[in-house]
Motif scaffolding. Structure first.
Motif, PDB file in Angstrom:
ATOM      1  N   CYS A 220       0.731  -1.342   0.020  1.00  0.00           N
ATOM      2  CA  CYS A 220       0.103   0.087  -0.138  1.00  0.00           C
ATOM      3  C   CYS A 220       0.789   1.231  -0.029  1.00  0.00           C
ATOM      4  N   GLY A 221       1.857   1.306   0.688  1.00  0.00           N
ATOM      5  CA  GLY A 221       3.022   2.368   0.946  1.00  0.00           C
ATOM      6  C   GLY A 221       3.386   3.047  -0.735  1.00  0.00           C
ATOM      7  N   ILE A 222       3.368   2.109  -1.675  1.00  0.00           N
ATOM      8  CA  ILE A 222       3.865   2.824  -2.999  1.00  0.00           C
ATOM      9  C   ILE A 222       2.843   2.673  -3.992  1.00  0.00           C
ATOM     10  N   CYS A 223       1.509   2.461  -3.707  1.00  0.00           N
ATOM     11  CA  CYS A 223       0.363   2.337  -4.565  1.00  0.00           C
ATOM     12  C   CYS A 223      -0.015   3.863  -4.988  1.00  0.00           C
ATOM     13  N   PRO A 224      -0.311   3.864  -6.240  1.00  0.00           N
ATOM     14  CA  PRO A 224      -0.803   5.167  -6.807  1.00  0.00           C
ATOM     15  C   PRO A 224      -2.350   5.508  -6.267  1.00  0.00           C
ATOM     16  N   TRP A 225      -2.998   4.389  -5.986  1.00  0.00           N
ATOM     17  CA  TRP A 225      -4.252   4.725  -5.519  1.00  0.00           C
ATOM     18  C   TRP A 225      -4.372   4.708  -3.814  1.00  0.00           C
ATOM     19  N   ARG A 226      -3.084   4.924  -3.300  1.00  0.00           N
ATOM     20  CA  ARG A 226      -2.932   4.946  -1.869  1.00  0.00           C
ATOM     21  C   ARG A 226      -3.995   5.755  -0.827  1.00  0.00           C
ATOM     22  N   ALA A 227      -4.031   6.887  -1.428  1.00  0.00           N
ATOM     23  CA  ALA A 227      -4.734   7.874  -0.580  1.00  0.00           C
ATOM     24  C   ALA A 227      -6.425   7.761  -0.846  1.00  0.00           C
ATOM     25  N   PRO A 228      -6.938   7.360  -1.927  1.00  0.00           N
ATOM     26  CA  PRO A 228      -8.492   7.123  -2.000  1.00  0.00           C
ATOM     27  C   PRO A 228      -8.686   5.845  -1.719  1.00  0.00           C
ATOM     28  N   CYS A 229      -7.894   4.797  -1.273  1.00  0.00           N
ATOM     29  CA  CYS A 229      -8.381   3.714  -1.212  1.00  0.00           C
ATOM     30  C   CYS A 229      -8.830   3.288   0.418  1.00  0.00           C
ATOM     31  N   LEU A 230     -10.487   2.875   0.484  1.00  0.00           N
ATOM     32  CA  LEU A 230     -10.922   2.885   1.482  1.00  0.00           C
ATOM     33  C   LEU A 230     -10.687   1.795   2.322  1.00  0.00           C
ATOM     34  N   ALA A 231     -10.282   0.713   1.915  1.00  0.00           N
ATOM     35  CA  ALA A 231      -9.744  -0.486   2.781  1.00  0.00           C
ATOM     36  C   ALA A 231      -8.174  -0.110   3.408  1.00  0.00           C
ATOM     37  N   ARG A 232      -7.515   0.651   2.633  1.00  0.00           N
ATOM     38  CA  ARG A 232      -6.413   0.992   3.330  1.00  0.00           C
ATOM     39  C   ARG A 232      -6.530   1.788   4.698  1.00  0.00           C
ATOM     40  N   VAL A 233      -7.437   2.772   4.235  1.00  0.00           N
ATOM     41  CA  VAL A 233      -7.985   3.721   5.591  1.00  0.00           C
ATOM     42  C   VAL A 233      -8.414   2.879   6.638  1.00  0.00           C
ATOM     43  N   ALA A 234      -9.243   1.832   6.248  1.00  0.00           N
ATOM     44  CA  ALA A 234      -9.987   1.245   7.387  1.00  0.00           C
ATOM     45  C   ALA A 234      -9.257  -0.094   7.970  1.00  0.00           C
ATOM     46  N   GLY A 235      -8.167  -0.443   7.262  1.00  0.00           N
ATOM     47  CA  GLY A 235      -7.238  -1.288   7.717  1.00  0.00           C
ATOM     48  C   GLY A 235      -7.648  -2.769   7.420  1.00  0.00           C
ATOM     49  N   THR A 236      -8.578  -2.944   6.202  1.00  0.00           N
ATOM     50  CA  THR A 236      -9.330  -4.154   5.963  1.00  0.00           C
ATOM     51  C   THR A 236      -8.652  -4.727   4.760  1.00  0.00           C
ATOM     52  N   ALA A 237      -7.618  -4.121   3.842  1.00  0.00           N
ATOM     53  CA  ALA A 237      -7.126  -4.512   2.628  1.00  0.00           C
ATOM     54  C   ALA A 237      -6.693  -5.953   2.718  1.00  0.00           C
ATOM     55  N   PRO A 238      -5.914  -6.319   3.499  1.00  0.00           N
ATOM     56  CA  PRO A 238      -5.524  -7.749   3.471  1.00  0.00           C
ATOM     57  C   PRO A 238      -6.565  -8.961   3.221  1.00  0.00           C
ATOM     58  N   GLU A 239      -7.709  -8.398   4.116  1.00  0.00           N
ATOM     59  CA  GLU A 239      -8.712  -9.434   4.095  1.00  0.00           C
ATOM     60  C   GLU A 239      -9.717  -9.392   2.896  1.00  0.00           C
ATOM     61  N   LEU A 240      -9.649  -8.705   1.989  1.00  0.00           N
ATOM     62  CA  LEU A 240     -10.512  -8.341   0.709  1.00  0.00           C
ATOM     63  C   LEU A 240      -9.795  -8.749  -0.703  1.00  0.00           C
ATOM     64  N   PRO A 241     -10.560  -9.253  -1.427  1.00  0.00           N
ATOM     65  CA  PRO A 241     -11.718  -9.704  -1.480  1.00  0.00           C
ATOM     66  C   PRO A 241     -12.263 -10.748  -0.453  1.00  0.00           C
ATOM     67  N   LYS A 242     -13.460 -10.795   0.161  1.00  0.00           N
ATOM     68  CA  LYS A 242     -13.843 -11.895   0.652  1.00  0.00           C
ATOM     69  C   LYS A 242     -14.615 -12.941  -0.382  1.00  0.00           C
ATOM     70  N   LYS A 243     -14.623 -14.033  -0.029  1.00  0.00           N
ATOM     71  CA  LYS A 243     -15.141 -15.351  -1.042  1.00  0.00           C
ATOM     72  C   LYS A 243     -15.952 -16.231  -0.215  1.00  0.00           C
ATOM     73  N   THR A 244     -17.003 -16.693  -0.906  1.00  0.00           N
ATOM     74  CA  THR A 244     -18.061 -17.577  -0.316  1.00  0.00           C
ATOM     75  C   THR A 244     -17.199 -18.773  -0.254  1.00  0.00           C
ATOM     76  N   PRO A 245     -17.220 -19.759   1.092  1.00  0.00           N
ATOM     77  CA  PRO A 245     -16.348 -20.734   1.154  1.00  0.00           C
ATOM     78  C   PRO A 245     -16.770 -21.676   0.035  1.00  0.00           C
ATOM     79  N   LYS A 246     -15.700 -22.466  -0.420  1.00  0.00           N
ATOM     80  CA  LYS A 246     -15.967 -23.527  -1.567  1.00  0.00           C
ATOM     81  C   LYS A 246     -16.227 -24.905  -0.870  1.00  0.00           C
TER      82      LYS A 246
END
Length: 371
Positions: A220-246
């Motif tokens: 995230c630190g070098i991402c060109p979309w770092r500032a507007p990324c809502l998941a980065r702000v919320a701290g949820t980026a690593p857990e997204l996207p969520k998937k229905t269990p197979k």
């Protein structure tokens, strides 16, 4: 492309925001675009070089369910052997299937030939330049049609692969699970697709997902979309996207039979065009199910190689018991069977699961290495 009602979507962006975002990403892409054998760089595109629709289409078909690293060598071999869609259309089915061996999802290779022949015979070797027309070609679905229209012809189409899904889910902090949330993610991706340079933009989002917004440990630190990324702000980026269990994959069993003549020729069979591994050469064998019935190609004292082959397909795990016997002199081939001399046989022409059976023989006591 269906528009989102920005006023009804919390955190949604204005048209000015979207323009700023796609320009930020294109600027990043101009500096950081990955080099790929099927891609025209942004600098070359700016100088007027246009992508070859054949190479774009071929790469997109190969990349379905497959990584760039796995595809690159296959793509280079294909384009060296068949440099145009007309060359591919004129190729023999068996040659193309053998060249595809090991890449998996073999229906892609069969549809590849069907599509090439329609383009060659009905369209004088020219791919259509619109999404709707591309969608009518054999083996081309919504994703591939959008990718070819966008990348090869600069049409403003929404390209949505796994990388783009991940970027969109994090940019908007969307926690609804895949695959049900795909339409919403496509809507968000569509709103950000610009009128100018849509082909470069489509590749830029995919590169962003592949190199920075990665499934694990996104940079995230070098991402060109770092500032507007809502998941980065919320701290949820690593857990997204969520998937229905197979659902867990079932395990199937099978028997496969390696038969070799005294002079080193191998007995193989061409699998039916429809079905798993359709059109590929492989070893004779039983059905693959919970209780397979032995189906040896001839009566013999079949020896167990003392190991097993394990392979995972999309929908099930497979465990194969491998047996070996000497092919009787004067054996009469049945329909679908082929006898390849020791010089004509190439293990690399086999699909991966069949090659694993050969490798088991090659490393066994039944192969003393006299060859």
């Amino acid at each position: 492309m269906r528009d989102l009602d920005r006023s009804s979507n919390p955190g949604s962006k204005t048209a000015a925001d979207e323009t700023a975002l796609n320009q930020q990403l294109l600027s990043w892409y101009d500096r950081n675009a990955r080099t790929m054998p099927w891609r025209v760089s942004p600098a070359d595109r700016a100088r007027g070089q246009r992508p070859d629709p054949y190479r774009v289409w071929l790469s997109e078909v190969m990349l379905q369910q497959t990584t760039v690293a796995a595809v690159t060598d296959y793509f280079q071999r294909f384009t060296q052997r068949w440099p145009s869609v007309l060359d591919l259309a004129a190729a023999e089915d068996a040659q193309v299937m053998a060249e595809w061996a090991g890449l998996g999802y073999y229906a892609r290779a069969r549809n590849l030939l069907k599509c090439a022949r329609v383009v060659a015979q009905d369209l004088e070797g020219d791919f259509p330049d619109s999404y709707d027309a591309l969608l009518k070609l054999p083996g081309i679905g919504p994703y591939t049609a959008a990718a070819v229209a966008s990348i090869a012809f600069d049409r403003r189409e929404t390209v949505l692969d796994g990388n783009v899904e991940r970027v969109m889910s994090r940019l908007h902090d969307i926690h609804d699970p895949l695959p049900a949330v795909k339409p919403l993610l496509k809507d968000h991706a569509g709103l950000l697709t610009p009128e100018l340079r849509p082909g470069d933009y489509a590749q830029a989002v995919m590169d962003l997902g592949a190199t920075i917004c990665t499934p694990k440990n996104p940079a995230c630190g070098i991402c060109p979309w770092r500032a507007p990324c809502l998941a980065r702000v919320a701290g949820t980026a690593p857990e997204l996207p969520k998937k229905t269990p197979k659902q867990p994959k079932p395990t199937r069993l099978g028997l496969t039979y390696l038969a070799r003549s005294a002079d080193g020729a191998w007995l193989l069979e061409r699998r039916p065009d429809k079905g798993l591994l359709g059109g590929m050469l492989g070893w004779p064998g039983s059905e693959w199910n919970e209780a397979p019935v032995p189906r040896a190609p001839f009566e013999a004292d079949w020896q167990d190689l003392g190991g097993e082959v394990r392979h995972t397909f999309t929908h099930f795990h497979l465990i194969l018991q491998v047996k070996l016997a000497e092919l009787p002199a004067g054996y009469n081939l049945t329909p679908g069977q082929e006898l390849l001399s020791r010089h004509a046989f190439r293990p690399q022409d086999l699909p991966t699961v069949m090659r694993k059976a050969f490798d088991l023989w090659a490393g066994s006591d039944f192969n003393p290495g006299q060859d």
